[in-house]
Design an enzyme around this catalytic site. Structure first.
Site, PDB file in Angstrom:
ATOM      1  N   GLY A 122       0.822  -1.205   0.000  1.00 43.85           N
ATOM      2  CA  GLY A 122       0.000   0.000   0.000  1.00 43.85           C
ATOM      3  C   GLY A 122       0.856   1.256   0.000  1.00 43.85           C
ATOM      4  CB  CYS A 123       0.068   4.719  -1.018  1.00 44.16           C
ATOM      5  SG  CYS A 123      -1.568   4.890  -0.272  1.00 44.16           S
TER       6      CYS A 123
END
Lengths: 356, 356, 356, 356
Positions: free
Chosen positions: C157-158
């Site tokens: 994920g970011c």
């Protein structure tokens, strides 16, 4: 035949937005080798330090910014980009040309053919009027052939590019009354340059829209000269620039009176076919002009980061007018990308090299 | 004589941007008491919960949003503001008027006099054509007298306000060719309403500028009707709206051909005096029209949060055209502030009450 | 040995922001051929029409978006990128893996090893728990070796990328108390996806900053799992995401208690050398991690459009804490760029191919 | 008893953002008469010309900006607001106090009690240490009584207000370990002032987020002094400011260790009751502190344009930490609004006069 022998290039004046974009494009260019980058402000520092965003590119860590020196530059590079304020660019162009360099100037110094017009719009005598005849206006879609053999290329302004590309084919084809052109342009704040002035502070631009330089902006001089050359008569147009809170992008909306009268859907359809044919003939094979179809209208977010100009048009049977809209990245197609496009032509590279 | 007996007011449709601004203005209004606020979406919730930004205002904590019900509203309030989508506003206006309320409608439903034009621009028959003759176009600078006695006020659209205020005096005075008007407008995103659509997402609007509804936006219908009334002949204009990444504000740049020809500074000066006199006569005493002097040009940041329209103009001796520019807050002078201004007139309050 | 036989790739779910960025990166990738791009919403349309910004790239005009069909995809491509909402990604990954494809999944579906934790954070049973052991967490700086042989890569994920890269080396080296980690993150609005929801409208995000999902955001699950693996003990951290009005970028500020006490400049200098050595050893040769020197601090504008994470740190002798800051482009290093980096490793390409 | 005899006020240094906001608030204040506004830069010009956005307010057209002169100011006004850079404010405060004026200083010059700390953080000796004992820290929620009788009010900084209001009640009640406080703050660009510096240009701030002054920002000095006074012991905290691309607003996220250990929902509920009671007791009747309920979290857009601070908190049973979040308008509650609130107290007006 396209050649791909690398060309040695230099950038004079890298600390502004156009200079920075030239650094980005030339560091990544497959056939260019960036041998010198100058900046009085940052002389001595590594490129990667001044522009951290390019630090991961090979070359940014080893190359250092230097004081600008024509003799030195002429030894380091064959093609020199000038990203300097107008007036100062000429000071470098003159010696560099004498030293045998090819010069691609992004300033306004060599865009006009007429030194009198230069004085009218820029307020002082032109520093090297003898070079005006020699310089080529660096709009590849119009002057591709001349760019190929030029020693001095005057890369167009951002507003002029967004106005000339949509209007020149129509004017040349006689499809519009050239004196009827009204250009309403909206520019991102980078167009004002990286200058420490109150007017361009974040809080003065954000949540703000404003016109400026009404009714006589300097860019009118080159726009009208080019339109006049295309029309064969002197053309005067209306142009209003506005500042809007985006970093990048110019959106221009043009209003024109077609030469042929129309007042209903049928008339519009007939004229529409001529306009379609005119644009198709001018730009159907151009890699950096995107003619929009169907319901699509230009949007700067679709061109930002690219060298593309989007163009769409509508005929209004209610008013008999033609509305043409264009969008471009003011720093790329409106400045540095277009300059690299000229370099590609000049050096015999594929015209899209390093730009797609 | 100005009275200050408080008036009981209600807002139907408070969840949009205009509705929210009406809540703000009316909660703070010295002579208005907000007795009902409706919203299908938020019915049952306290105003302070739905609009936390107003929570510190007396009244926001006790007043709850309710389902809209004309009979109930007519009991609660004397003046009802409708901040509803067009088409739905009429469904409320009709019964409310029968129940004896004064209605200030912010939608497009009652702005036109001509039901045929309504159908042309809105695509369906008008739901209550008999009310069109009765309604007053709520532009106080033009219809102040009529607003005073109106039962149904059709508050103008945001674009029309920004276009009509600068053009009407010139058209009435015969200073311009009314068919020559070109209006190029830039609007903040709140103009699109609080609608969950992809086109208005932050990432689709930020770093983007785009024209839309070219060449025939619905607001043309009311603009042209009002200009035609002023000119005494049918007027058709050119109008191009653009979306720019600001929350609030409309900047309109207008291009017109003056009736009197001029082509140099002297001619411009003479005509300029007439234009100055024309605007001075129309707006010299208007509290919400600011005529700019000197080098000043409109900037939306100077009108945001206020009910003011800024106007400036320039004559261009190069082209013989007149350029007029205006700036307003699209949600205040372009919607809710103007509606409150009408209420002030209707109720005999000082016209600037609650607006300065 | 690096090979450069082109790989056939496909993207499932191209209409979101990560999908769009994958299209951009893979169209320009020197060793990848984009053979299929799916989107239920835009099936049948040319890539150039749906994404005008890529229209000038070869391939965008000929390739059409299609309905997603695993059998078809398996015939068209060898490496499949899934840019789908979590839950739906698994529905495609399962058949595609059976059909022999390599799958690079950008969703959260296969990032965790522990199906119980998945259920705790995502609210339902994992659809294919047997794949969790098989999948490789696609953080190249940590799992380069495993990625090389993976059939299923779960791209991080970011937020996790922006938190794990700065913390993992310190945790592994025992330089900080792993339970002391506090991560305060600021994300651009693209992180919310291209969803038509009121919360992400321009006017709701512009001129707004807000925390959300406090104190238990879903990304905690993968962050803590990776930190626990590095620490050898279960690690729980504090994490607060905030939404800020930019399109792109995540800035994370981390607060940690060093294992070694220090309370003055001398102590800070000694500890500082260890931290410098730790980061240098971890990332000194990493092409996409930029360790900042001197006074420089991370700024999202320096990483936007790149696959780079910037990291800087400061020791505070006043408090005895270590502050580490990172910046990344949430859609590139935080999503699609990192996925392409994994593809490069998987296929034996130069790791930076198509990313510099 | 509240009196409403108007007070004569003056603003020294009106050209910055705080000065401009003071002009706005005081022009509209029901009990204040603005008799002098100084600005070296704009001396001689009408207020309406320098700040067109206030032109429609009575007073803005007649009042002219003047050169700052203490003797003159003391004749014109009884309460003087200083909106000047630190260091310069003291130069005016000293003579104005001698001349019998009440001074409300928005700079950092008189916020500290300890001249040694002043020198540590501001780098030079304090110009009037004898005034430090006399000045009152202008945080009305804490020093209301002292403000009433003060001759010199040192209005708090924007960050300190956003940090102190959420933490002071907890520290005073002993609910948290005061050394555990970590404040992570995000500020709009107006916080940097109206200064022509490259760092604050639109293009340098837009699409950018960055921390600065890590780890020792000057505002730490007043935050820690106030927390130490509340705690009865010296308190040192962690504070990291960040610049985000909004005009207005500060969002602060605070991390703290509660004095009482908790590790599950039951423990959190018990401690939560104490925290609720603590905040309720401190701020339940405060007009400008909004304690959020339910799922609501602070959002700067809900406080911009108001004098309100929003506060919400969460206990995290996973980490045992307390997270408190606050939002304010940095120029209103963080500067000019708070200064007017102090004036209201000083003059015996309703505390919310001119602020709601």
């Amino acid at each position: 035949m396209k050649t791909t022998t690398p060309v040695k290039v230099a950038i004079v004046g890298a600390s502004g937005y156009s200079g920075e974009e030239l650094v980005r494009l030339l560091l990544a260019h497959p056939h260019a080798e960036l041998h010198a980058v100058t900046s009085r402000q940052y002389a001595g520092q590594a490129l990667a330090r001044v522009f951290p965003r390019f630090a991961c590119r090979p070359g940014a860590r080893t190359l250092h910014l230097s004081e600008p020196n024509p003799e030195m530059l002429a030894k380091q590079a064959d093609v020199i980009f000038l990203a300097l304020p107008h007036g100062i660019a000429a000071e470098f162009a003159i010696p560099l040309l004498k030293l045998g360099c090819r010069v691609i100037d992004l300033s306004a110094d060599f865009r006009l053919k007429d030194a009198v017009v230069y004085k009218e719009f820029y307020g002082h005598d032109h520093p090297a009027p003898e070079l005006l005849a020699k310089s080529v206006y660096g709009l590849p879609e119009v002057y591709r052939k001349e760019i190929k053999d030029a020693s001095l290329i005057a890369s167009p302004g951002c507003y002029p590019t967004s106005i000339l590309l949509p209007t020149l084919p129509l004017v040349r084809a006689g499809l519009i009354h050239s004196h009827s052109i009204i250009a309403d342009s909206l520019s991102g704040v980078s167009g004002a340059g990286r200058k420490a002035e109150l007017d361009y502070l974040f809080c003065e631009c954000n949540e703000s829209v404003r016109p400026y330089s009404v009714p006589k902006h300097r860019h009118l001089s080159e726009i009208e000269e080019q339109l006049s050359l295309a029309a064969g008569v002197k053309v005067t147009i209306q142009f209003t620039p506005h500042l809007i809170p985006v970093n990048r992008g110019i959106l221009t909306t043009l209003y024109m009176a077609p030469s042929a009268h129309f007042s209903d859907a049928t008339g519009a359809a007939e004229l529409g076919e001529e306009i379609t044919a005119c644009y198709q003939s001018a730009y159907g094979n151009e890699p950096f002009v995107r003619l929009l179809n169907g319901n699509a209208l230009p949007d700067t977010k679709n061109v930002i980061g690219t060298n593309v100009v989007e163009i769409a048009w509508r005929l209004d049977p209610r008013t008999g007018r033609l509305i043409v809209m264009s969008a471009e990245d003011n720093i790329i197609k409106g400045a540095s990308g277009q300059a690299v496009q000229s370099m590609n032509i000049l050096c015999g590279f594929t015209e899209t090299a390093g730009l797609i």
